[in-house]
Design an enzyme around this catalytic site. Structure first.
Site, short mmCIF file in Angstrom:
data_model
loop_
_atom_site.label_atom_id
_atom_site.label_comp_id
_atom_site.label_asym_id
_atom_site.label_seq_id
_atom_site.Cartn_x
_atom_site.Cartn_y
_atom_site.Cartn_z
CD1 TRP A 74 -0.52 -1.54 3.17
CD2 TRP A 74 0.48 0.45 3.38
NE1 TRP A 74 0.19 -1.56 4.35
CE2 TRP A 74 0.80 -0.33 4.51
CE3 TRP A 74 1.00 1.74 3.30
CZ2 TRP A 74 1.63 0.13 5.54
CZ3 TRP A 74 1.82 2.20 4.33
CH2 TRP A 74 2.12 1.41 5.42
CG ASN A 75 5.11 1.23 0.38
OD1 ASN A 75 4.66 0.38 -0.37
ND2 ASN A 75 6.39 1.39 0.57
N GLY A 83 6.39 -6.37 -0.46
CA GLY A 83 5.67 -6.21 0.80
C GLY A 83 6.55 -6.58 1.97
CB SER A 84 5.74 -7.19 5.50
OG SER A 84 4.78 -8.22 5.33
CB CYS A 127 11.05 -0.71 1.01
SG CYS A 127 11.39 -0.14 -0.66
CD GLU A 148 9.96 -2.38 6.83
OE1 GLU A 148 9.00 -3.17 6.94
OE2 GLU A 148 10.46 -2.08 5.74
CD GLU A 197 12.56 -6.14 -5.34
OE1 GLU A 197 13.19 -5.48 -4.49
OE2 GLU A 197 13.06 -6.53 -6.41
CG LEU A 198 10.86 -9.60 1.00
CD1 LEU A 198 11.36 -10.86 1.68
CD2 LEU A 198 9.37 -9.70 0.69
CE LYS A 258 -3.39 -9.20 -3.00
NZ LYS A 258 -3.88 -7.97 -2.36
N PRO A 259 -3.32 -5.34 -6.46
CG PRO A 259 -4.24 -3.49 -7.48
CD PRO A 259 -4.39 -4.98 -7.38
P1 NAD Z 1 2.09 -6.80 3.32
O1 NAD Z 1 3.14 -7.84 3.33
O2 NAD Z 1 1.21 -6.68 4.49
O3 NAD Z 1 1.12 -6.96 2.06
C1 NAD Z 1 1.59 -6.92 0.75
C2 NAD Z 1 0.60 -7.62 -0.16
O4 NAD Z 1 0.55 -9.00 0.16
C3 NAD Z 1 -0.82 -7.12 -0.09
O5 NAD Z 1 -1.33 -7.03 -1.40
C4 NAD Z 1 -1.53 -8.22 0.67
O6 NAD Z 1 -2.90 -8.34 0.35
C5 NAD Z 1 -0.79 -9.44 0.22
N1 NAD Z 1 -0.83 -10.57 1.14
C6 NAD Z 1 -0.94 -10.54 2.49
N2 NAD Z 1 -0.88 -11.79 2.99
C7 NAD Z 1 -0.73 -12.63 1.93
C8 NAD Z 1 -0.61 -14.04 1.80
N3 NAD Z 1 -0.62 -14.84 2.87
N4 NAD Z 1 -0.48 -14.56 0.57
C9 NAD Z 1 -0.45 -13.77 -0.54
N5 NAD Z 1 -0.57 -12.43 -0.47
C10 NAD Z 1 -0.70 -11.86 0.74
O7 NAD Z 1 2.90 -5.45 3.04
P2 NAD Z 1 2.36 -3.97 3.18
O8 NAD Z 1 2.16 -3.71 4.63
O9 NAD Z 1 1.27 -3.76 2.22
O10 NAD Z 1 3.61 -3.12 2.67
C11 NAD Z 1 4.61 -2.63 3.50
C12 NAD Z 1 5.83 -3.51 3.43
O11 NAD Z 1 6.29 -3.58 2.09
C13 NAD Z 1 7.01 -2.99 4.22
O12 NAD Z 1 7.61 -4.06 4.92
C14 NAD Z 1 7.96 -2.47 3.16
O13 NAD Z 1 9.31 -2.44 3.54
C15 NAD Z 1 7.69 -3.41 2.04
N6 NAD Z 1 8.09 -2.83 0.76
C16 NAD Z 1 9.20 -3.31 0.13
C17 NAD Z 1 9.63 -2.73 -1.06
C18 NAD Z 1 10.85 -3.24 -1.77
O14 NAD Z 1 11.03 -2.91 -2.94
N7 NAD Z 1 11.71 -4.01 -1.15
C19 NAD Z 1 8.92 -1.67 -1.61
C20 NAD Z 1 7.81 -1.20 -0.92
C21 NAD Z 1 7.39 -1.80 0.26
#
Ligand code: NAD
Length: 471
Positions: A132-133, A204-205, A260, A358, A226-227, A156-157
């Protein structure tokens, strides 16, 4: 499903979650369209990506407005939409050159009698699961080069920030030849997507990344992850302290620190620590919230309020363990929005959550060092390895320190450049990611599979060549 407006706190938007069947139907439709898309060839696909870029430009107002409600940001919303158009044009320009550079002539084999003709095709269906960021940028950052490579793309956004998809679908409708589609919802839809695609990119995370990697392993498909990060910035004794404070502040608090690649730990040499901290606190106190006027100021609300609560917990824990709060430090609830002013922490220790986990907020924990070796050791003492930064009196000194940091991209004489410099090829280290670089040419090349046509130029062996005999 409902989405919340981060400025008002109201759940004022409803969207339809894709069912398991919807995901399968969308995937099948894209799969059916993909061969014709790939057959268009690099130039043909580039022309369609350029057409899509023009449509994004024409629809930018509606996309940016929707995005700005979900993120509580105006200027950054425009930067995201303009960034998407730039990303499309960049790959439309670069993609055909990369294809032209792929080997296609027969290669002699070390095995006598054979040669090998290389050819490349794309993974048919690419999938992206996005955070979401930066909803618009990160929903397309990998999908665009995948499309350029010849894949169809299912995206999937994040369910936290779904609003841009409605205007985006209208833009997409103007380019029906582009095999790109969005599915909507949370973790279940993410899992369904993994079951349908041939290659998944997840942003994501780290916790969710592990679940995505497990699901991808069950499907035996590649997963690029990409975490999260906990990026350090080292500021050496030869750096100008006031300049360093300005760079550190910006690198840490842009987009409310919800990036991130935000700087989340600062290590400053004792020789300049006092003027650095004075300038940092002065700078932090001068930063204004984008409240009540959303059209001015620097720091908007947290997009996802539970994130704000987590940040407050880290600050409180650090404070109760002896850290001093020199600026900010307390979440403010303003008209339903959750805000935090830039928070400068001194006297932090390596065991604190604000140093280990983080944060994803505008928080600058500052550690003073006496020995550069100790600063490098502390900077590397983390489970993450996304990126890092060094500020020094010269580029040469910054480079020497930077090359010793365990992270994918190191910003020198600046901070948080990782996502801004899109041709800086790098692979994240440790728990910050897995897989080939999304930056640089590998951003597209990773979606191509090499096939070898192995030519027998002599006589094919008969079964007698393998007959049992006394040896
Ligand atoms: P998140 O991990 O909570 O969610 C990301 C996505 O994963 C969402 O679309 C969510 O619906 C989906 N999701 C959640 N559980 C799932 C599952 N069990 N199976 C499949 N999909 C699932 O992350 P967030 O809170 O939306 O984003 C913030 C995180 O993203 C931070 O940790 C940040 O550092 C990271 N991030 C990393 C980068 C990078 O390039 N390394 C860039 C931006 C953000």
């Amino acid at each position: 499903m409902k989405a919340r407006n981060p400025r008002t706190g109201e759940e004022d938007y409803e969207f339809t979650v894709s069912s398991r069947d919807d995901v399968a139907v969308e995937a099948a439709r894209l799969r059916a369209a993909q061969p014709a898309w790939e057959a268009l060839g690099p130039e043909g696909r580039a022309a369609v990506l350029n057409k899509f870029a023009d449509a994004v430009d024409a629809g930018a107002q509606a996309i940016a407005e929707a995005l700005s409600i979900d993120t509580g940001r105006k200027a950054v919303a425009w930067i995201e939409v303009e960034g998407l158009a730039r990303n499309l044009r960049k790959w439309a320009a670069r993609g055909p050159d990369l294809f032209a550079g792929l080997p296609s002539d027969p290669e002699p084999s070390a095995m006598p009698g054979f040669d090998i003709v290389p050819r490349y095709d794309a993974y048919p269906l690419f999938g992206a699961i996005c955070p979401w960021n930066f909803p618009v940028i990160l929903s397309h950052i990998d999908a665009v080069p995948a499309l350029m490579a010849g894949c169809a793309a299912l995206v999937k956004p994040s369910e936290v920030t779904p609003r841009f998809v409605e205007p985006m679908r209208e833009v997409l409708a103007q380019v029906p030849e582009l095999p790109l589609a969005y599915v909507m919802g949370g973790p279940d839809v993410g899992q369904a997507l993994i079951e349908e695609v041939d290659y998944v990119c997840f942003t994501g995370s780290t916790g969710t990344g592990r679940k995505v990697a497990e699901a991808a392993a069950r499907q035996l498909i590649p997963a690029n992850l990409e975490l999260g990060g906990k990026d350090p910035m080292i500021i050496t004794a030869s750096a100008d302290p006031e300049w360093a404070a300005g760079v550190a502040l910006r690198s840490s608090i842009v987009a409310t620190g919800q990036a991130c690649q935000s700087i989340e730990r600062i290590y400053v040499a004792r020789e300049i620590a006092e003027p650095f901290l004075d300038a940092l606190v002065e700078g932090a106190n001068a930063v204004r919230l984008t409240y009540p006027d959303a059209s001015s100021g620097h720091i908007g609300p947290f997009i996802f309020p539970p994130q704000g609560a987590k940040v407050q917990e880290q600050i409180d824990q650090a404070r109760s363990a002896g850290a001093r709060v020199l600026a900010g430090g307390q979440i403010e609830q303003l008209d339903g929005g959750t805000y935090l002013r830039p928070t400068v922490l001194a006297d932090v220790t390596p065991d604190m959550a604000v140093i280990r986990q983080e944060t994803f907020g505008p928080v600058l924990p500052v550690t003073i060092f006496d020995d550069i070796e100790d600063a490098i050791t502390q900077a590397n003492d983390t489970e993450y390895g996304l990126s890092a930064a060094v500020l020094a009196g010269s580029m040469e000194e910054a480079s020497q320190v930077g090359a010793r940091l365990e992270a994918g991209a190191i910003s020198l004489q600046d901070g948080a450049l990782t996502s801004m410099v899109s041709d800086a090829t790098n692979e994240s280290r440790k728990a910050s990611g897995l897989g080939p670089s999304r930056m640089g040419d590998s951003g597209m090349l990773r979606f191509l599979r090499r096939q070898s046509l192995i030519r027998q130029n002599g006589e094919a062996a008969t079964i007698d060549a393998y007959a049992e005999a006394q040896r």
